[in-house]
Design a protein around this motif. Sequence first.
Motif, PDB file in Angstrom:
ATOM      1  N   ASP A   1       0.871  -1.169   0.000  1.00 27.40           N
ATOM      2  CA  ASP A   1       0.000   0.000   0.000  1.00 27.40           C
ATOM      3  C   ASP A   1       0.909   1.221   0.000  1.00 27.40           C
ATOM      4  O   ASP A   1       1.662   1.391   0.967  1.00 27.40           O
ATOM      5  CB  ASP A   1      -0.877  -0.040   1.266  1.00 27.40           C
ATOM      6  CG  ASP A   1      -1.960   1.025   1.260  1.00 27.40           C
ATOM      7  OD1 ASP A   1      -1.902   1.932   0.414  1.00 27.40           O
ATOM      8  OD2 ASP A   1      -2.866   0.942   2.103  1.00 27.40           O
ATOM      9  N   PRO A   2       0.995   2.016  -1.039  1.00 30.06           N
ATOM     10  CA  PRO A   2       0.030   2.226  -2.120  1.00 30.06           C
ATOM     11  C   PRO A   2       0.333   1.504  -3.439  1.00 30.06           C
ATOM     12  O   PRO A   2      -0.323   1.812  -4.436  1.00 30.06           O
ATOM     13  CB  PRO A   2       0.113   3.743  -2.339  1.00 30.06           C
ATOM     14  CG  PRO A   2       1.559   4.058  -2.103  1.00 30.06           C
ATOM     15  CD  PRO A   2       2.013   3.095  -1.026  1.00 30.06           C
ATOM     16  N   GLU A   3       1.283   0.575  -3.466  1.00 34.40           N
ATOM     17  CA  GLU A   3       1.605  -0.067  -4.746  1.00 34.40           C
ATOM     18  C   GLU A   3       0.382  -0.735  -5.389  1.00 34.40           C
ATOM     19  O   GLU A   3       0.216  -0.731  -6.610  1.00 34.40           O
ATOM     20  CB  GLU A   3       2.697  -1.126  -4.571  1.00 34.40           C
ATOM     21  CG  GLU A   3       4.061  -0.570  -4.208  1.00 34.40           C
ATOM     22  CD  GLU A   3       4.299  -0.601  -2.715  1.00 34.40           C
ATOM     23  OE1 GLU A   3       3.351  -0.332  -1.947  1.00 34.40           O
ATOM     24  OE2 GLU A   3       5.428  -0.884  -2.307  1.00 34.40           O
ATOM     25  N   THR A   4      -0.469  -1.330  -4.531  1.00 35.72           N
ATOM     26  CA  THR A   4      -1.631  -2.066  -5.052  1.00 35.72           C
ATOM     27  C   THR A   4      -2.564  -1.161  -5.865  1.00 35.72           C
ATOM     28  O   THR A   4      -3.136  -1.596  -6.868  1.00 35.72           O
ATOM     29  CB  THR A   4      -2.387  -2.712  -3.868  1.00 35.72           C
ATOM     30  OG1 THR A   4      -1.458  -3.601  -3.253  1.00 35.72           O
ATOM     31  CG2 THR A   4      -3.613  -3.468  -4.307  1.00 35.72           C
ATOM     32  N   GLN A   5      -2.688   0.100  -5.412  1.00 38.73           N
ATOM     33  CA  GLN A   5      -3.569   1.012  -6.135  1.00 38.73           C
ATOM     34  C   GLN A   5      -3.048   1.189  -7.565  1.00 38.73           C
ATOM     35  O   GLN A   5      -3.815   1.180  -8.529  1.00 38.73           O
ATOM     36  CB  GLN A   5      -3.634   2.374  -5.422  1.00 38.73           C
ATOM     37  CG  GLN A   5      -4.341   2.352  -4.064  1.00 38.73           C
ATOM     38  CD  GLN A   5      -3.481   1.910  -2.908  1.00 38.73           C
ATOM     39  OE1 GLN A   5      -2.789   0.886  -2.989  1.00 38.73           O
ATOM     40  NE2 GLN A   5      -3.505   2.651  -1.818  1.00 38.73           N
ATOM     41  N   ALA A   6      -1.722   1.333  -7.706  1.00 39.80           N
ATOM     42  CA  ALA A   6      -1.131   1.520  -9.040  1.00 39.80           C
ATOM     43  C   ALA A   6      -1.169   0.212  -9.835  1.00 39.80           C
ATOM     44  O   ALA A   6      -1.430   0.217 -11.042  1.00 39.80           O
ATOM     45  CB  ALA A   6       0.309   2.026  -8.908  1.00 39.80           C
ATOM     46  N   VAL A   7      -0.933  -0.900  -9.166  1.00 42.91           N
ATOM     47  CA  VAL A   7      -0.838  -2.191  -9.876  1.00 42.91           C
ATOM     48  C   VAL A   7      -2.224  -2.685 -10.310  1.00 42.91           C
ATOM     49  O   VAL A   7      -2.423  -3.059 -11.475  1.00 42.91           O
ATOM     50  CB  VAL A   7      -0.107  -3.230  -8.981  1.00 42.91           C
ATOM     51  CG1 VAL A   7      -0.295  -4.634  -9.501  1.00 42.91           C
ATOM     52  CG2 VAL A   7       1.377  -2.886  -8.907  1.00 42.91           C
ATOM     53  N   LEU A   8      -3.194  -2.662  -9.390  1.00 45.96           N
ATOM     54  CA  LEU A   8      -4.523  -3.157  -9.777  1.00 45.96           C
ATOM     55  C   LEU A   8      -5.185  -2.255 -10.816  1.00 45.96           C
ATOM     56  O   LEU A   8      -6.050  -2.707 -11.567  1.00 45.96           O
ATOM     57  CB  LEU A   8      -5.432  -3.338  -8.555  1.00 45.96           C
ATOM     58  CG  LEU A   8      -5.079  -4.501  -7.615  1.00 45.96           C
ATOM     59  CD1 LEU A   8      -6.199  -4.713  -6.586  1.00 45.96           C
ATOM     60  CD2 LEU A   8      -4.815  -5.804  -8.361  1.00 45.96           C
ATOM     61  N   ALA A   9      -4.766  -0.998 -10.871  1.00 47.37           N
ATOM     62  CA  ALA A   9      -5.300  -0.107 -11.923  1.00 47.37           C
ATOM     63  C   ALA A   9      -4.940  -0.649 -13.304  1.00 47.37           C
ATOM     64  O   ALA A   9      -5.583  -0.311 -14.291  1.00 47.37           O
ATOM     65  CB  ALA A   9      -4.751   1.303 -11.743  1.00 47.37           C
ATOM     66  N   ARG A  10      -3.926  -1.513 -13.374  1.00 49.06           N
ATOM     67  CA  ARG A  10      -3.483  -2.043 -14.669  1.00 49.06           C
ATOM     68  C   ARG A  10      -3.936  -3.484 -14.916  1.00 49.06           C
ATOM     69  O   ARG A  10      -3.600  -4.061 -15.957  1.00 49.06           O
ATOM     70  CB  ARG A  10      -1.945  -1.958 -14.763  1.00 49.06           C
ATOM     71  CG  ARG A  10      -1.432  -0.530 -14.718  1.00 49.06           C
ATOM     72  CD  ARG A  10       0.078  -0.495 -14.900  1.00 49.06           C
ATOM     73  NE  ARG A  10       0.477  -1.157 -16.116  1.00 49.06           N
ATOM     74  CZ  ARG A  10       1.673  -1.725 -16.308  1.00 49.06           C
ATOM     75  NH1 ARG A  10       2.567  -1.707 -15.350  1.00 49.06           N
ATOM     76  NH2 ARG A  10       1.959  -2.306 -17.452  1.00 49.06           N
ATOM     77  N   LEU A  11      -4.669  -4.048 -13.965  1.00 51.64           N
ATOM     78  CA  LEU A  11      -5.081  -5.448 -14.139  1.00 51.64           C
ATOM     79  C   LEU A  11      -6.198  -5.551 -15.173  1.00 51.64           C
ATOM     80  O   LEU A  11      -7.164  -4.794 -15.126  1.00 51.64           O
ATOM     81  CB  LEU A  11      -5.563  -6.009 -12.792  1.00 51.64           C
ATOM     82  CG  LEU A  11      -6.015  -7.464 -12.802  1.00 51.64           C
ATOM     83  CD1 LEU A  11      -4.847  -8.406 -13.094  1.00 51.64           C
ATOM     84  CD2 LEU A  11      -6.665  -7.836 -11.468  1.00 51.64           C
ATOM     85  N   ASP A  12      -6.052  -6.488 -16.090  1.00 51.07           N
ATOM     86  CA  ASP A  12      -7.055  -6.673 -17.124  1.00 51.07           C
ATOM     87  C   ASP A  12      -7.963  -7.864 -16.824  1.00 51.07           C
ATOM     88  O   ASP A  12      -9.089  -7.931 -17.271  1.00 51.07           O
ATOM     89  CB  ASP A  12      -6.354  -6.903 -18.478  1.00 51.07           C
ATOM     90  CG  ASP A  12      -7.113  -6.232 -19.605  1.00 51.07           C
ATOM     91  OD1 ASP A  12      -8.050  -5.468 -19.313  1.00 51.07           O
ATOM     92  OD2 ASP A  12      -6.777  -6.483 -20.771  1.00 51.07           O
ATOM     93  N   SER A  13      -7.440  -8.831 -16.083  1.00 50.46           N
ATOM     94  CA  SER A  13      -8.203 -10.039 -15.786  1.00 50.46           C
ATOM     95  C   SER A  13      -9.210  -9.759 -14.667  1.00 50.46           C
ATOM     96  O   SER A  13      -9.160  -8.717 -14.020  1.00 50.46           O
ATOM     97  CB  SER A  13      -7.267 -11.147 -15.317  1.00 50.46           C
ATOM     98  OG  SER A  13      -6.333 -11.440 -16.308  1.00 50.46           O
ATOM     99  N   ASP A  14     -10.069 -10.744 -14.424  1.00 49.38           N
ATOM    100  CA  ASP A  14     -11.052 -10.642 -13.353  1.00 49.38           C
ATOM    101  C   ASP A  14     -10.346 -10.940 -12.017  1.00 49.38           C
ATOM    102  O   ASP A  14      -9.907 -12.064 -11.790  1.00 49.38           O
ATOM    103  CB  ASP A  14     -12.167 -11.676 -13.628  1.00 49.38           C
ATOM    104  CG  ASP A  14     -13.272 -11.614 -12.593  1.00 49.38           C
ATOM    105  OD1 ASP A  14     -13.003 -11.220 -11.433  1.00 49.38           O
ATOM    106  OD2 ASP A  14     -14.413 -11.970 -12.933  1.00 49.38           O
TER     107      ASP A  14
END
Length: 431
Positions: free
Chosen positions: A291-304
């Motif tokens: 935290d806060p890496e997850t905010q940046a990383v999940l913003a780029r997730l394409d899968s479910d």
Amino acid sequence: MKVLVIGGGGREHAIVWRLAQSRRVDKIYCCPGNAGIAELAECVDIRPTDFDGLMNLVRYEWIDLTIVGPEDPLAAGLADVFRKDGRKIFGPGASAARLESSKVFSKDFMRRYGIPTAEYKVFNSYIHAEDYVRLKGAPIVIKADGLAAGKGVFVAGTVDEACEAIRLIMKERAFGEAGDRVVVEECIGGEEASFMAFTDGKTFVPMVSSQDHKRIFDKDLGPNTGGMGAYSPAPVLTEEVERAVMEKVMKPFLHGVQAERMDFRGVIYAGLMIRADGSPMVLEFNCRFGDPETQAVLARLDSDFFEVALAVSEGKLGSLAERAPVAWRPDASVCVVLASGGYPGGYEKGKIVKGLEAAKKMKDVVVFHAGTGFDGENVVTAGGRVLGVTATGSDVRTAKARAYDAVAKISFEGMHYRNDIADRAVGRVVC
Ligand code: AMP
Ligand code: GLY
């Protein structure tokens, strides 16, 4: 499907936001959540370490999957308790969570499995620790063994500073039992990066790389914080460096998890130092999303995200990855944390947050809430890190400009933030 998310920060808001986009998720609960999460989930005021309260909620609401954000409940064995009761949970058991909750255990694990890390020695007597520091000289790093809310690490520029840190940890007991032992560690140079991977203990699936900004002020000045912003990808993790991370860190990590029969279903997060020659060294392991890496990383997730979390919790990550590899958007992302006046020291709460609606309307922008509450009329500040304004764009420069445009629309009394999030990446070739 019904999902419970445990925690109430920006990381958990990002998790809830992704879950809410899954066609398979009908209802989300969050304990305790925050004002932003409350727009997507039912927030229930149960503490993350109240195991009975959480278990009762899961039983009575027929919740199918629980996802744990913070480290404390994992270190205390929440995942073990849930699994014993036949519940699906995303997060490692206590024995695996020791990789984060004990620096001594973590360093010894790295040594056992040949994972590159700084030279170190462990002490349970402050006199011996001080003697060793005087022998080694500075710079040198002092780490409290146990969990200390991110405050137990001291990078000491002088021997006096190092001795002061040892005294604070071991004599003044600033972190209680967490300071029964200290790790005294060689100070290594290089560029830091965060590397997270999903794992079910049998296989792992890397996430896109990211970089945190731990200091409170621009140019990495001032005291450490929980993290003032992040961006993804981190250019220092080139393809070649990533290959080295797979070979030298992730494969031995997985081998160690299996050899020691750890129940590791969740996220392994390696805090890395990339040396000038491109070789990675592990500064620390965390057993959860950053935290806060997850905010940046999940913003780029394409899968479910739900599919991935479910597969991890069921130990079926390998078959999911074969059927439908976890996909990421090629865009870059930037998350800027807006903090309360005084943070990371003392701060006041209850300040009205203005401009959220205007920021939320912006394209490719998501405002993740961290320390926020609702006073019946307004969203108000309720913590040190208040919001994580996150934007995506075709490259880091675009994402950064968009994130700061959104930041400019938001205000609350005492609000402060770093102006240089992602500057390290801007101007470099981002692959
Ligand atoms: P840790 O919680 O172990 O990741 O440490 C917190 C921060 O202290 C890291 O993000 C680094 O900035 C710094 N740090 C930790 N260990 C070292 C080391 N051996 N050499 C240099 N800096 C370190
Ligand atoms: N951003 C650092 C951490 O989550 O530990």
